[in-house]
Design an enzyme around this catalytic site. Structure first.
Site, PDB file in Angstrom:
ATOM      1  N   ARG A  63       0.585  -1.161  -0.053  1.00 53.90           N
ATOM      2  CA  ARG A  63       0.488   0.145   0.265  1.00 53.90           C
ATOM      3  C   ARG A  63       0.031   1.100  -0.112  1.00 53.90           C
ATOM      4  O   ARG A  63      -0.091   2.140  -0.379  1.00 53.90           O
ATOM      5  CB  ARG A  63      -0.902  -0.485   1.414  1.00 53.90           C
ATOM      6  CG  ARG A  63      -2.003   0.838   1.919  1.00 53.90           C
ATOM      7  CD  ARG A  63      -2.520   0.925   2.041  1.00 53.90           C
ATOM      8  NE  ARG A  63      -3.967   2.085   1.895  1.00 53.90           N
ATOM      9  CZ  ARG A  63      -4.386   2.452   3.367  1.00 53.90           C
ATOM     10  NH1 ARG A  63      -4.474   2.867   4.122  1.00 53.90           N
ATOM     11  NH2 ARG A  63      -5.409   3.434   3.667  1.00 53.90           N
ATOM     12  N   HIS A  67       0.176   4.809  -2.647  1.00 49.97           N
ATOM     13  CA  HIS A  67       0.423   5.708  -1.760  1.00 49.97           C
ATOM     14  C   HIS A  67       1.257   6.966  -2.293  1.00 49.97           C
ATOM     15  O   HIS A  67       1.448   7.855  -2.456  1.00 49.97           O
ATOM     16  CB  HIS A  67      -0.233   5.715  -0.406  1.00 49.97           C
ATOM     17  CG  HIS A  67      -1.654   5.426   0.024  1.00 49.97           C
ATOM     18  ND1 HIS A  67      -2.187   6.472   0.775  1.00 49.97           N
ATOM     19  CD2 HIS A  67      -2.242   4.404  -0.614  1.00 49.97           C
ATOM     20  CE1 HIS A  67      -3.482   5.715   0.737  1.00 49.97           C
ATOM     21  NE2 HIS A  67      -3.648   4.515  -0.183  1.00 49.97           N
ATOM     22  N   ASN A  97      -3.810   8.775   4.397  1.00 50.32           N
ATOM     23  CA  ASN A  97      -2.416   8.310   4.784  1.00 50.32           C
ATOM     24  C   ASN A  97      -2.744   8.297   6.467  1.00 50.32           C
ATOM     25  O   ASN A  97      -2.048   7.462   7.226  1.00 50.32           O
ATOM     26  CB  ASN A  97      -1.407   9.291   4.361  1.00 50.32           C
ATOM     27  CG  ASN A  97      -1.534   8.801   2.904  1.00 50.32           C
ATOM     28  OD1 ASN A  97      -2.187   7.816   2.787  1.00 50.32           O
ATOM     29  ND2 ASN A  97      -0.149   9.791   1.917  1.00 50.32           N
ATOM     30  N   HIS A 196      -6.478  -5.792  -2.348  1.00 50.21           N
ATOM     31  CA  HIS A 196      -7.034  -5.828  -1.426  1.00 50.21           C
ATOM     32  C   HIS A 196      -7.668  -7.782  -0.930  1.00 50.21           C
ATOM     33  O   HIS A 196      -8.419  -7.455  -0.219  1.00 50.21           O
ATOM     34  CB  HIS A 196      -8.180  -5.172  -1.795  1.00 50.21           C
ATOM     35  CG  HIS A 196      -8.333  -3.716  -1.406  1.00 50.21           C
ATOM     36  ND1 HIS A 196      -9.290  -2.926  -1.252  1.00 50.21           N
ATOM     37  CD2 HIS A 196      -7.124  -2.551  -1.488  1.00 50.21           C
ATOM     38  CE1 HIS A 196      -8.873  -2.000  -1.250  1.00 50.21           C
ATOM     39  NE2 HIS A 196      -7.987  -1.618  -1.373  1.00 50.21           N
TER      40      HIS A 196
HETATM   41  C1  HEM Z   1      -9.490   1.086  -6.143  1.00 53.32           C
HETATM   42  C2  HEM Z   1      -9.228   2.523  -4.859  1.00 53.32           C
HETATM   43  C3  HEM Z   1      -8.988   2.120  -3.338  1.00 53.32           C
HETATM   44  C4  HEM Z   1      -9.052   2.381  -2.508  1.00 53.32           C
HETATM   45  C5  HEM Z   1     -10.634   2.913  -2.706  1.00 53.32           C
HETATM   46  C6  HEM Z   1      -8.611   2.006  -1.808  1.00 53.32           C
HETATM   47  C7  HEM Z   1      -8.750   2.120  -0.395  1.00 53.32           C
HETATM   48  C8  HEM Z   1      -8.772   1.049   0.783  1.00 53.32           C
HETATM   49  C9  HEM Z   1      -8.372   1.567   2.392  1.00 53.32           C
HETATM   50  C10 HEM Z   1      -9.632   2.552   2.991  1.00 53.32           C
HETATM   51  C11 HEM Z   1      -7.572   0.891   3.097  1.00 53.32           C
HETATM   52  C12 HEM Z   1      -8.053   0.659   4.876  1.00 53.32           C
HETATM   53  C13 HEM Z   1      -7.355   1.882   5.469  1.00 53.32           C
HETATM   54  C14 HEM Z   1      -7.280   2.063   6.369  1.00 53.32           C
HETATM   55  O1  HEM Z   1      -8.345   1.807   7.451  1.00 53.32           O
HETATM   56  O2  HEM Z   1      -6.760   1.686   7.412  1.00 53.32           O
HETATM   57  C15 HEM Z   1      -6.709  -0.071   1.863  1.00 53.32           C
HETATM   58  C16 HEM Z   1      -6.136  -1.131   2.172  1.00 53.32           C
HETATM   59  C17 HEM Z   1      -5.042  -1.605   1.243  1.00 53.32           C
HETATM   60  N1  HEM Z   1      -4.896  -1.173   0.343  1.00 53.32           N
HETATM   61 FE1  HEM Z   1      -6.233   0.041  -0.787  1.00 53.32          FE
HETATM   62  N2  HEM Z   1      -7.670   0.984  -1.967  1.00 53.32           N
HETATM   63  C18 HEM Z   1      -7.893   0.848  -3.176  1.00 53.32           C
HETATM   64  C19 HEM Z   1      -6.644   0.310  -4.331  1.00 53.32           C
HETATM   65  C20 HEM Z   1      -5.515  -0.001  -4.479  1.00 53.32           C
HETATM   66  C21 HEM Z   1      -4.284  -0.541  -4.398  1.00 53.32           C
HETATM   67  C22 HEM Z   1      -3.827  -0.094  -5.832  1.00 53.32           C
HETATM   68  C23 HEM Z   1      -3.264  -1.270  -3.612  1.00 53.32           C
HETATM   69  C24 HEM Z   1      -1.873  -1.875  -4.477  1.00 53.32           C
HETATM   70  C25 HEM Z   1      -1.698  -1.954  -5.203  1.00 53.32           C
HETATM   71  C26 HEM Z   1      -4.002  -1.246  -2.550  1.00 53.32           C
HETATM   72  C27 HEM Z   1      -3.710  -1.729  -1.220  1.00 53.32           C
HETATM   73  C28 HEM Z   1      -4.201  -1.580  -0.190  1.00 53.32           C
HETATM   74  C29 HEM Z   1      -3.536  -3.213   0.916  1.00 53.32           C
HETATM   75  C30 HEM Z   1      -2.287  -3.655   0.597  1.00 53.32           C
HETATM   76  C31 HEM Z   1      -4.689  -2.428   2.184  1.00 53.32           C
HETATM   77  C32 HEM Z   1      -3.725  -3.511   3.513  1.00 53.32           C
HETATM   78  C33 HEM Z   1      -3.024  -2.214   3.844  1.00 53.32           C
HETATM   79  C34 HEM Z   1      -2.917  -3.053   5.591  1.00 53.32           C
HETATM   80  O3  HEM Z   1      -3.278  -3.691   6.072  1.00 53.32           O
HETATM   81  O4  HEM Z   1      -2.019  -2.386   6.429  1.00 53.32           O
HETATM   82  N3  HEM Z   1      -5.033  -0.525  -2.640  1.00 53.32           N
HETATM   83  N4  HEM Z   1      -7.044   0.110   0.712  1.00 53.32           N
END
Ligand code: HEM
Length: 321
Positions: A63, A67, A97, A196
Site C-alpha cells: 500500500r 500511495h 494516510n 485487497h
Molecule cells: C481502488 C481504489 C482503492 C481504494 C478506495 C482503497 C482504499 C483502501 C482503504 C480505505 C484501506 C484501509 C485503510 C485503513 O482503514 O487504515 C486500504 C487498505 C489497503 N489497500 Fe487499498 N484502496 C484502493 C486501491 C488499492 C491499490 C491499487 C492497492 C495496491 C496496489 C491497495 C493496497 C491496499 C492494501 C494492501 C491495504 C491493506 C494495508 C494494511 O493492512 O496495512 N489498495 N485501501
C-alpha cells in the site's frame, strides 16, 4: 546553405534531446548491477524477515508504494516526515494516510542496510517499488521484473495526496476516473484492487457501508458489527479478505461475488455494473489475475519517475539530504 546548417543543427539538437530526455527517463532492471549488486537481495531478505514477523506487513508495504506512486509519481514523497523547524509538511497526515499507513520502520531498516553496503546509491523510491514486489511474492502472489533507476523527491504534496488517492466511499465511476487520471484502464483498476486480497482496514473505512449499504451479505455484516459499532470503534481492524487475509490469491474476487466486499469501493466493482465481468474472470481464473496484476504493478511503478539529475538519492528516506 543556411537551411542546410539549420537542419544539421536541429538534427543534432533532436539527437541531444533524445539522448538526454529518453535515456534519462528510461528505467532499467539492471540499474544497480554494478553500482550495488547486493541491492535486490538486501531488500528481499529485509522484506522476508519483516513479513515472517508479521504477515500484514506485506500488505502495508504494498500500500505504501501505491500511495507513493499516485501522488506525483513514484518518488518516495510519501516517506518524508513533517518537519516543524523547516516548516515542511509531507503527505503522512493526508486523510488517506493518517493513522493508516504503516511500514516506515521496515523501510528505514532496509535503507540503512543499503546505505552500509552502497552509500548514496539506492533510492528510497526504488526500495519501495522492490519492497512492494517482494511483499506480494512473500505472501504467495506473482513475481515480476522491476525496472529501476527512480530518484527521490525533495518535495511532497499533502493536497495531491488528499485529492489523488481514491476514497473507499467512491462509486464505480469515481474509481474508474481516479485510475484513468493516472493512465489506467478500468480493467487495470480491477486488477490492482485485487491487492485487497491481503491486509486490514479500520472500522472507520467501512462503517458507512456496514450501516447503510444493502449490497452486503447479512451474515458477514452481522459479524463485522461486533467489532465495528455504528458509532465509535473507528480503529478496530477487519481483514479486507475475510477468507485468506495473508495469502495473495484471488479470494477477494470470490468474496465480491457473494457481497462480502469490505469497503464500499470494493463492492462497487461487482454491483451490476461494467466491471462485473472482469471480477468473474479473476474469480474463476487465478492465473489471469496474477498476470494482469503483475503487469499493472509494473505500470504503476513507472508513474512519473524522477531520473537523470532530477531529485536526489536520499540518505534517510524520512528527510531530504
Ligand atoms: C481502488 C481504489 C482503492 C481504494 C478506495 C482503497 C482504499 C483502501 C482503504 C480505505 C484501506 C484501509 C485503510 C485503513 O482503514 O487504515 C486500504 C487498505 C489497503 N489497500 Fe487499498 N484502496 C484502493 C486501491 C488499492 C491499490 C491499487 C492497492 C495496491 C496496489 C491497495 C493496497 C491496499 C492494501 C494492501 C491495504 C491493506 C494495508 C494494511 O493492512 O496495512 N489498495 N485501501
Amino acid at each position: 546553405m543556411a537551411c542546410e546548417s539549420y537542419s544539421v543543427k536541429s538534427a543534432f539538437l533532436l539527437l541531444l534531446c533524445f539522448l538526454l530526455g529518453t535515456a534519462s527517463a528510461q528505467l532499467s532492471s539492471t540499474f544497480y548491477s554494478t553500482s550495488c549488486p547486493s541491492a535486490l537481495s538486501t531488500i528481499k531478505s529485509g522484506v522476508s524477515s519483516a513479513v515472517s514477523k508479521e504477515a500484514r506487513m506485506g500488505a502495508s508495504l504494498l500500500r505504501l508504494h501505491f500511495h507513493d506512486c499516485f501522488v506525483n509519481g513514484c518518488d518516495a514523497s510519501v516517506l518524508l516526515d513533517d518537519n516543524a523547524s523547516t516548516n515542511f509538511t509531507g503527505e503522512k497526515t493526508a486523510g488517506p494516510n493518517n493513522n493508516s499507513l504503516r511500514g516506515f520502520d521496515v523501510i528505514d531498516t532496509i535503507k540503512s542496510q543499503l546505505e552500509s553496503a552502497c552509500p548514496g546509491v539506492v533510492s528510497c523510491a526504488d526500495l519501495l517499488t522492490v519492497a512492494a514486489r517482494d511483499s506480494v511474492v512473500a505472501l504467495g502472489g506473482p513475481s515480476w521484473t522491476v525496472p529501476l533507476g527512480r530518484r527521490d523527491s525533495t518535495t511532497a504534496s499533502l493536497s495531491a495526496a488528499n485529492s489523488n488517492i481514491p476514497a473507499p466511499t467512491l462509486s464505480l465511476s469515481g474509481l474508474i476516473s481516479a485510475f484513468s487520471n493516472k493512465g489506467f484502464t478500468a480493467k487495470e483498476m480491477v486488477a490492482l484492487s485485487g491487492s485487497h486480497t491481503i491486509g486490514q482496514a479500520r472500522c472507520t473505512s467501512f462503517q458507512t457501508r456496514l450501516y447503510n449499504d444493502n449490497n452486503i451479505n447479512a451474515t458477514f455484516a452481522t459479524s463485522l458489527k461486533t467489532t465495528c459499532p455504528s458509532s465509535g470503534g473507528s480503529n478496530s481492524l477487519s481483514p479486507l479478505d475475510a477468507t485468506s487475509p495473508t495469502s495473495f490469491d484471488n479470494a477477494y474476487f470470490k468474496n465480491l461475488q457473494i457481497q462480502k466486499g469490505l469497503l464500499h469501493s470494493d463492492q462497487e466493482l461487482f454491483n451490476g455494473g461494467s466491471t462485473d465481468a472482469q471480477v468473474n474472470t479473476y474469480s474463476s481464473n487465478s492465473a489471469t489475475f496474477m498476470t494482469d496484476f503483475a503487469n499493472a504493478m509494473v505500470k504503476m511503478g513507472n508513474l512519473s519517475p524522477l531520473t537523470g539529475s532530477s531529485g536526489q538519492i536520499r540518505k534517510n528516506c524520512r528527510k531530504v539530504n
